[in-house]
Design an enzyme around this catalytic site. Structure first.
Site, PDB file in Angstrom:
ATOM      1  N   ASP A 150      10.486  -7.327  -1.429  1.00  0.00           N
ATOM      2  CA  ASP A 150       9.196  -7.921  -1.058  1.00  0.00           C
ATOM      3  C   ASP A 150       9.250  -9.395  -1.408  1.00  0.00           C
ATOM      4  OD1 ASP A 150       6.376  -8.453  -0.624  1.00  0.00           O
ATOM      5  OD2 ASP A 150       6.081  -6.304  -0.865  1.00  0.00           O
TER       6      ASP A 150
ATOM      7  N   LYS B 141       4.818  -9.934  -6.236  1.00  0.00           N
ATOM      8  CA  LYS B 141       4.602  -8.482  -6.271  1.00  0.00           C
ATOM      9  C   LYS B 141       5.713  -7.771  -7.026  1.00  0.00           C
ATOM     10  CE  LYS B 141       1.620  -7.922  -2.297  1.00  0.00           C
ATOM     11  NZ  LYS B 141       1.404  -7.348  -0.963  1.00  0.00           N
TER      12      LYS B 141
ATOM     13  N   CYS C 159      -3.336  -4.998   9.019  1.00  0.00           N
ATOM     14  CA  CYS C 159      -4.367  -4.551   8.071  1.00  0.00           C
ATOM     15  C   CYS C 159      -5.464  -5.592   7.914  1.00  0.00           C
ATOM     16  CB  CYS C 159      -3.752  -4.291   6.703  1.00  0.00           C
ATOM     17  SG  CYS C 159      -3.148  -2.621   6.507  1.00  0.00           S
TER      18      CYS C 159
ATOM     19  N   ASN D 254      -5.481  -7.228  -1.816  1.00  0.00           N
ATOM     20  CA  ASN D 254      -4.475  -6.155  -1.884  1.00  0.00           C
ATOM     21  C   ASN D 254      -4.909  -5.031  -2.816  1.00  0.00           C
ATOM     22  OD1 ASN D 254      -1.784  -8.596  -2.134  1.00  0.00           O
ATOM     23  ND2 ASN D 254      -2.739  -7.744  -0.312  1.00  0.00           N
ATOM     24  N   LEU D 255      -5.750  -5.364  -3.801  1.00  0.00           N
ATOM     25  CA  LEU D 255      -5.941  -4.464  -4.938  1.00  0.00           C
ATOM     26  C   LEU D 255      -6.694  -3.188  -4.584  1.00  0.00           C
ATOM     27  CD1 LEU D 255      -6.678  -7.073  -7.750  1.00  0.00           C
ATOM     28  CD2 LEU D 255      -4.498  -6.153  -6.992  1.00  0.00           C
TER      29      LEU D 255
ATOM     30  N   GLY E  37       0.798  -1.223   0.000  1.00  0.00           N
ATOM     31  CA  GLY E  37       0.000   0.000   0.000  1.00  0.00           C
ATOM     32  C   GLY E  37       0.828   1.269   0.000  1.00  0.00           C
TER      33      GLY E  37
ATOM     34  N   ASP F 163       4.568  -3.501   6.810  1.00  0.00           N
ATOM     35  CA  ASP F 163       3.290  -3.528   7.515  1.00  0.00           C
ATOM     36  C   ASP F 163       3.395  -4.340   8.801  1.00  0.00           C
ATOM     37  OD1 ASP F 163       3.622  -6.053   6.576  1.00  0.00           O
ATOM     38  OD2 ASP F 163       1.646  -6.236   5.650  1.00  0.00           O
ATOM     39  N   ASN F 164       4.625  -4.559   9.291  1.00  0.00           N
ATOM     40  CA  ASN F 164       4.746  -5.357  10.520  1.00  0.00           C
ATOM     41  C   ASN F 164       5.910  -4.855  11.356  1.00  0.00           C
ATOM     42  OD1 ASN F 164       7.280  -7.185  10.042  1.00  0.00           O
ATOM     43  ND2 ASN F 164       6.159  -7.111   8.112  1.00  0.00           N
TER      44      ASN F 164
ATOM     45  N   CYS G  47      -8.410 -18.552  13.789  1.00  0.00           N
ATOM     46  CA  CYS G  47      -8.728 -17.125  13.601  1.00  0.00           C
ATOM     47  C   CYS G  47      -8.631 -16.842  12.106  1.00  0.00           C
ATOM     48  CB  CYS G  47      -7.823 -16.239  14.439  1.00  0.00           C
ATOM     49  SG  CYS G  47      -6.086 -16.267  13.961  1.00  0.00           S
TER      50      CYS G  47
END
Ligand SMILES: [Zn+2]
Length: 398
Positions: free
Chosen positions: A87, A111, A209, A95-96, A66, A150-151, A356
């Site tokens: 990545d 990606k 996310c 994701n889109l 993102g 993102d982590n 989960c």
């Protein structure tokens, strides 16, 4: 050593590009480039000199998601000469909504491959998991790092290796309707990420996310702000976001600025540092090892137990709204936060299989139940996501 006030003025005193001047002086612009970048060249703050700096610059984007999508697109368009992307992920339909480097036709592709098709002049693709083993080596080739991870594991790692290598780390993060950005650069007078948060939070306290959601356009805005800061550092203009954190609230459409200070006790950039090498953050950030540390069962094994009508109870520890979106038939919903007070509803003699979304929260639930004396409890590896991928594609992915 420079005192704090002295450091705060390093950038102001420097007033020059972070790109090595010798490298810049060896660069020329072609006739086509003079035309392509003419809207830059006519600004007295940029001129041919600034454009040459952009062409000489080497920028690493950590993550082609993102934040990395708009950053990589605009950095390439601005004429950054060497753009690296790191990545290891593949494009997923979910994701889109925000990762504009990738399109529907790219689902399932790497990606990086998808990014290569979209970006002009992309130079270097690092198809790997950014880890303590390779991080320093990757970062060494670049002038500035755009952290679009993102982590927490990657965020701490990129912070630390940037501090070691004295490279600016342009930080961005998004959460639901809010985002923030700053430039971590102790060598230019500002704090680093650890000055603010010396240690990562416990993994179970941090939704990502996939668990919390994010407004699709939000990483676009934050990623673009990171790009502006990157270009300013390269061209050597303006006041960079060093020692300041810009917070954006999309619902109020309001920006807020917070002052950030260096912490002299910081374990990595402080006066008596205790961290000198990249650490394997996964160990305490949780993502994978956390799940590996509790007994697990694959989705195929679960399917086998269902087909054989073996006795067990399936517990879903997600939130009710997630249960609404997708569920595995027969699962009993007990959100993770309610496990401590509702554990007594469960049968201690029964085999319990906990799931989960992706396996992380359920690993935590397994640990909680074990602490309360449940012996026959295990974690569904990969969660309902894996169930949808491998067993029942009619269960929606989200
Ligand atoms: Zn620090």
């Amino acid at each position: 050593m420079l005192r704090a006030e002295g450091r705060a003025n390093v950038w102001r005193a420097m007033r020059k590009s972070i790109v090595d001047q010798e490298r810049v002086s060896g660069i020329g612009l072609t006739k086509e480039e003079l035309q392509r970048y003419s809207r830059h060249l006519i600004m007295p703050e940029v001129t041919i000199e600034g454009q040459k700096r952009l062409k000489a610059a080497r920028v690493l984007c950590i993550g082609a998601g993102g934040l990395g999508s708009p950053a990589a697109l605009y950095l390439a368009a601005a004429g950054v000469g060497r753009l690296g992307l790191v990545d290891f992920d593949r494009v997923d339909l979910t994701n889109l909504q925000r990762q504009i480097l990738h399109g529907t036709k790219d689902i399932g592709r790497s990606k990086l491959e998808s990014a290569r098709d979209r970006l002009r002049d992309i130079n270097k693709l690092h198809d790997c998991y950014f880890s303590s083993e390779n991080a320093e080596q990757i970062v060494a080739d670049y002038d500035v790092i755009v952290d679009g991870s993102d982590n927490f594991a990657t965020r701490y790692l990129s912070n630390d290796v940037c501090v070691f290598a004295a490279k600016p780390n342009v930080y961005g993060s998004v959460f639901r309707f809010e985002g923030q950005t700053t430039v971590f650069a102790p060598q230019l007078g500002g704090p680093c990420y650890r000055c603010l948060f010396p240690e990562p939070p416990p993994p179970e306290s941090v939704p990502n996310c996939a668990q919390a959601g994010v407004l699709g356009v939000l990483p676009g805005i934050i990623g673009m702000l990171q790009t502006i800061e990157t270009i300013k550092l390269i061209v050597g203009i303006g006041e960079p976001l060093i020692g300041r954190l810009l917070h954006f609230d999309a619902l109020k459409l309001a920006f807020r600025e917070l002052k950030l200070r260096r912490d002299p006790q910081c374990p990595v950039c402080g006066e008596n540092p205790t961290i000198f090498a990249p650490i394997d953050y996964d160990q305490f950030c949780g993502a994978r090892n956390d799940e590996a540390s509790v007994p697990g069962i694959s989705v195929q094994e679960l399917k086998g137990k269902m087909d054989a009508r073996e006795p067990f109870e399936l517990i879903d520890v997600r939130e009710p709204f997630e249960f609404e979106i997708a569920r595995i038939d027969g699962a009993k919903l007990i959100p993770l936060g309610e496990i401590p007070e509702r554990a007594d509803e469960l049968d201690r003699e029964q085999t319990l299989i906990v799931h989960c979304h992706s396996g992380r929260r359920s690993a935590q639930a397994v640990r909680l139940l074990k602490q309360r004396g449940f012996a026959k409890v295990c974690n569904l590896e990969g969660g309902i996501d894996a169930w949808s991928d491998f067993i029942d594609p009619t269960v929606p992915k989200y």
